[in-house]
Each structure stands twice: as C-alpha cells, then as structure tokens.
Design a protein around this motif. Structure first.
Motif, PDB file in Angstrom:
ATOM      1  N   SER A  32       0.868  -1.161   0.000  1.00  0.00           N
ATOM      2  CA  SER A  32       0.000   0.000   0.000  1.00  0.00           C
ATOM      3  C   SER A  32       0.911   1.219   0.000  1.00  0.00           C
ATOM      4  O   SER A  32       1.872   1.273   0.772  1.00  0.00           O
ATOM      5  CB  SER A  32      -0.895   0.011   1.228  1.00  0.00           C
ATOM      6  N   PHE A  34       1.325   5.601  -0.394  1.00  0.00           N
ATOM      7  CA  PHE A  34       0.657   6.870  -0.110  1.00  0.00           C
ATOM      8  C   PHE A  34       1.589   8.027  -0.492  1.00  0.00           C
ATOM      9  O   PHE A  34       2.819   7.885  -0.471  1.00  0.00           O
ATOM     10  CB  PHE A  34       0.343   6.998   1.386  1.00  0.00           C
ATOM     11  N   TYR A  36       1.932  11.978   0.963  1.00  0.00           N
ATOM     12  CA  TYR A  36       1.499  12.983   1.916  1.00  0.00           C
ATOM     13  C   TYR A  36       2.205  14.304   1.588  1.00  0.00           C
ATOM     14  O   TYR A  36       3.332  14.310   1.087  1.00  0.00           O
ATOM     15  CB  TYR A  36       1.860  12.574   3.342  1.00  0.00           C
ATOM     16  N   LEU A  46      -2.902  13.735   3.746  1.00  0.00           N
ATOM     17  CA  LEU A  46      -2.919  12.699   2.720  1.00  0.00           C
ATOM     18  C   LEU A  46      -3.340  13.285   1.377  1.00  0.00           C
ATOM     19  O   LEU A  46      -4.376  13.946   1.267  1.00  0.00           O
ATOM     20  CB  LEU A  46      -3.888  11.587   3.122  1.00  0.00           C
ATOM     21  N   LYS A  49      -3.790   7.610  -2.162  1.00  0.00           N
ATOM     22  CA  LYS A  49      -3.328   6.311  -1.695  1.00  0.00           C
ATOM     23  C   LYS A  49      -3.589   5.253  -2.767  1.00  0.00           C
ATOM     24  O   LYS A  49      -4.548   5.341  -3.538  1.00  0.00           O
ATOM     25  CB  LYS A  49      -4.046   5.914  -0.410  1.00  0.00           C
ATOM     26  N   THR A  51      -4.117   1.109  -2.883  1.00  0.00           N
ATOM     27  CA  THR A  51      -4.287  -0.084  -2.051  1.00  0.00           C
ATOM     28  C   THR A  51      -4.773  -1.250  -2.898  1.00  0.00           C
ATOM     29  O   THR A  51      -5.731  -1.918  -2.562  1.00  0.00           O
ATOM     30  CB  THR A  51      -5.261   0.180  -0.897  1.00  0.00           C
ATOM     31  N   PHE A  90       6.025  13.610   0.819  1.00  0.00           N
ATOM     32  CA  PHE A  90       6.574  12.341   1.287  1.00  0.00           C
ATOM     33  C   PHE A  90       5.857  11.171   0.621  1.00  0.00           C
ATOM     34  O   PHE A  90       4.619  11.116   0.611  1.00  0.00           O
ATOM     35  CB  PHE A  90       6.429  12.198   2.804  1.00  0.00           C
ATOM     36  N   SER A  94       3.362   1.228   3.280  1.00  0.00           N
ATOM     37  CA  SER A  94       2.882   0.651   4.521  1.00  0.00           C
ATOM     38  C   SER A  94       3.597  -0.661   4.776  1.00  0.00           C
ATOM     39  O   SER A  94       3.804  -1.451   3.858  1.00  0.00           O
ATOM     40  CB  SER A  94       1.379   0.416   4.440  1.00  0.00           C
ATOM     41  N   GLY A  98      -0.890  -6.053   9.339  1.00  0.00           N
ATOM     42  CA  GLY A  98      -0.920  -6.369  10.766  1.00  0.00           C
ATOM     43  C   GLY A  98      -0.620  -5.173  11.621  1.00  0.00           C
ATOM     44  O   GLY A  98      -1.255  -4.942  12.628  1.00  0.00           O
ATOM     45  N   THR A  99       0.374  -4.400  11.234  1.00  0.00           N
ATOM     46  CA  THR A  99       0.690  -3.208  12.010  1.00  0.00           C
ATOM     47  C   THR A  99       0.374  -1.946  11.237  1.00  0.00           C
ATOM     48  O   THR A  99       0.057  -0.942  11.831  1.00  0.00           O
ATOM     49  CB  THR A  99       2.176  -3.161  12.390  1.00  0.00           C
ATOM     50  N   TYR A 100       0.492  -2.020   9.937  1.00  0.00           N
ATOM     51  CA  TYR A 100       0.234  -0.875   9.066  1.00  0.00           C
ATOM     52  C   TYR A 100       1.133   0.315   9.378  1.00  0.00           C
ATOM     53  O   TYR A 100       0.807   1.431   9.007  1.00  0.00           O
ATOM     54  CB  TYR A 100      -1.234  -0.436   9.163  1.00  0.00           C
ATOM     55  N   LYS A 101       2.256   0.109  10.021  1.00  0.00           N
ATOM     56  CA  LYS A 101       3.117   1.256  10.276  1.00  0.00           C
ATOM     57  C   LYS A 101       3.697   1.738   8.954  1.00  0.00           C
ATOM     58  O   LYS A 101       3.897   0.971   8.014  1.00  0.00           O
ATOM     59  CB  LYS A 101       4.212   0.907  11.270  1.00  0.00           C
ATOM     60  N   TYR A 102       3.951   3.019   8.907  1.00  0.00           N
ATOM     61  CA  TYR A 102       4.430   3.660   7.694  1.00  0.00           C
ATOM     62  C   TYR A 102       5.953   3.682   7.647  1.00  0.00           C
ATOM     63  O   TYR A 102       6.610   3.913   8.663  1.00  0.00           O
ATOM     64  CB  TYR A 102       3.946   5.106   7.635  1.00  0.00           C
ATOM     65  N   PHE A 104       8.542   6.004   5.643  1.00  0.00           N
ATOM     66  CA  PHE A 104       8.563   7.244   4.880  1.00  0.00           C
ATOM     67  C   PHE A 104       9.822   7.350   4.034  1.00  0.00           C
ATOM     68  O   PHE A 104      10.905   6.895   4.443  1.00  0.00           O
ATOM     69  CB  PHE A 104       8.547   8.453   5.825  1.00  0.00           C
ATOM     70  N   GLY A 105       9.680   7.998   2.880  1.00  0.00           N
ATOM     71  CA  GLY A 105      10.847   8.447   2.145  1.00  0.00           C
ATOM     72  C   GLY A 105      11.427   9.674   2.816  1.00  0.00           C
ATOM     73  O   GLY A 105      10.883  10.190   3.799  1.00  0.00           O
TER      74      GLY A 105
END
Lengths: 114, 115
Positions: A32, A34, A36, A46, A49, A51, A90, A94, A98-102, A104-105
């Motif tokens: 996934s 995104f 921003y 945002l 996105k 997905t 940015f 993802s 399970g955690t979906y933490k991002y 980042f570039g």
C-alpha cells in the motif's frame, strides 16, 4: 524489508508547468502506497493512496499517481503547478499487514516559481 | 469533526529533564502511532498501539522513551533524561483500519528542543 526512495530532494517548477515527484519502493508484500504533503508548521495531509485497486490513483488538489509494479514506482504528478503547491512531499509505503506502520521516504521539497 | 490534536505544540527542555507529550486521536480510532521527525528528514516510526495494547515498540530509540495509552484513547509519549539528539518533531497519527483502507491521520506535531 519495505523501503521507499525519493529520487529528488528538491524540485523547482514554474507556476503553470507540470510537476513530477519520483518515488521508487521496495516491498516483500503487495504494497500500500501513499503520498502525503507537509506545509510549513502544518500536519501531514494525505494526497492520495494506492491499495491494490486501480493503478492510476487520483487525489486531492489535482494530483495523481500511477502504480507501476514492473518499475516498482509510484510517481506523483500534477498537470499544472500552483504557488500553493510549494511544500514538502513524502512517499510512504505501509509495512506488512498487521501493524500498518508507515515507512517514509526522505521527502522532496517542491518549489514553485512565479 | 476534530482531527488529531497534540500538546504542547512546542517544548523546550534542558538536557536531563523529563518531558511528556500528549496525543488525542480522532474519536473511535483504534490504532495510534508515534513517529519522530528529525530536521530535514522523513518521519520515523517509534511505536504502535491497537486500543490500549502496545503491539510494536521496535522504533523506540532507547529505554528512555516510553509510551502508554491506558484507556485506548489518549496517548502519552514520555522521554526521560532528555538528550540533545532527542530534539525533533514528534508526530502522532491515528487510524481506523478497515478492509482496504487504513490511511493514518496526523496531528500537527510537538517540536521538542533540548538545550
């Protein structure tokens, strides 16, 4: 591990000309992705996105991005830059489900010249 | 509706002091994240909560960093014995993961300066 690379740290365009901000990703999963935008002293907003639905994604303020799996890219474009587009952008992937933490570039600072 | 709010917006601490940063997520959002953004860099993940459970704290840089979310809503990030390298903007984000859509909504951040 997941990662993103933003190929340009700074981009300058003239008002009214097209914008291209480049992003390549690496992911072991179906990612996934995104984009921003961060204006000075403002929170991250945002833009759009991806997905795993349509590969061409339309976002707010006329921005769009195309997911290209063969090129592992997710470049952000806009046909005509406006002065208000000047900001830090940015690209984000993802982390595994399970955690979906991002992840980042490092960001691309867009400057729009009058 | 109200977005994610953070307080204080700015914090100056002397080296060695303890600080506490607060995050109020969007009402009903299950997931809450903390990120650290150093000057000129992209945000980096610190920790993740699902309701009151801290499911991932792999990004916390040292044991001086501690986060909690005791009732599954408001969260506090605490930094003990602050060091100059802790100077950064601390971002909080929340989300309500549903199938196929789990974008995060970010607060304005707390800018911490350690002198």
């Amino acid at each position: 591990a997941q990662s993103v690379t933003q190929l340009d740290s700074h981009v300058s365009v003239s008002e009214g000309t097209p914008v291209l901000l480049r992003c390549n990703y690496s992911s072991s999963y179906s990612p996934s992705l995104f984009w921003y935008v961060q204006h000075p002293n403002k929170g991250l907003q945002l833009l759009l996105k991806y997905t795993s639905a349509a590969t061409l994604v339309k976002g707010i303020n006329g921005f769009e991005a195309e997911f290209k799996k063969s090129e592992t890219s997710f470049h952000l474009t806009k046909p005509s830059a406006h002065m208000s587009d000047a900001a830090e952008y940015f690209c984000v992937v993802s982390d595994q489900p399970g955690t979906y933490k991002y992840i980042f570039g490092t960001g691309t600072r867009l400057k729009v010249l009058a | 509706g109200a977005g994610v709010s953070q307080s204080p917006r700015y914090k100056v601490a002397k080296r060695g002091q303890d600080v506490a940063l607060r995050c109020d997520p969007i009402s009903g959002h299950v997931s809450l994240f903390w990120y650290q953004q150093a000057l000129g860099q992209g945000p980096e993940f610190l920790t993740y909560f699902q309701n009151e459970a801290q499911l991932d704290k792999s990004g916390l840089p040292s044991d001086r960093f501690f986060a909690e979310r005791p009732e599954g809503s408001v969260s506090t990030l605490k930094i003990q014995r602050t060091q100059q390298e802790d100077s950064a903007v601390y971002l909080c984000a929340s989300s309500f993961p549903t199938s196929g859509s789990y974008e995060q909504y970010f607060g304005p951040g707390t800018r911490l300066t350690v002198t």
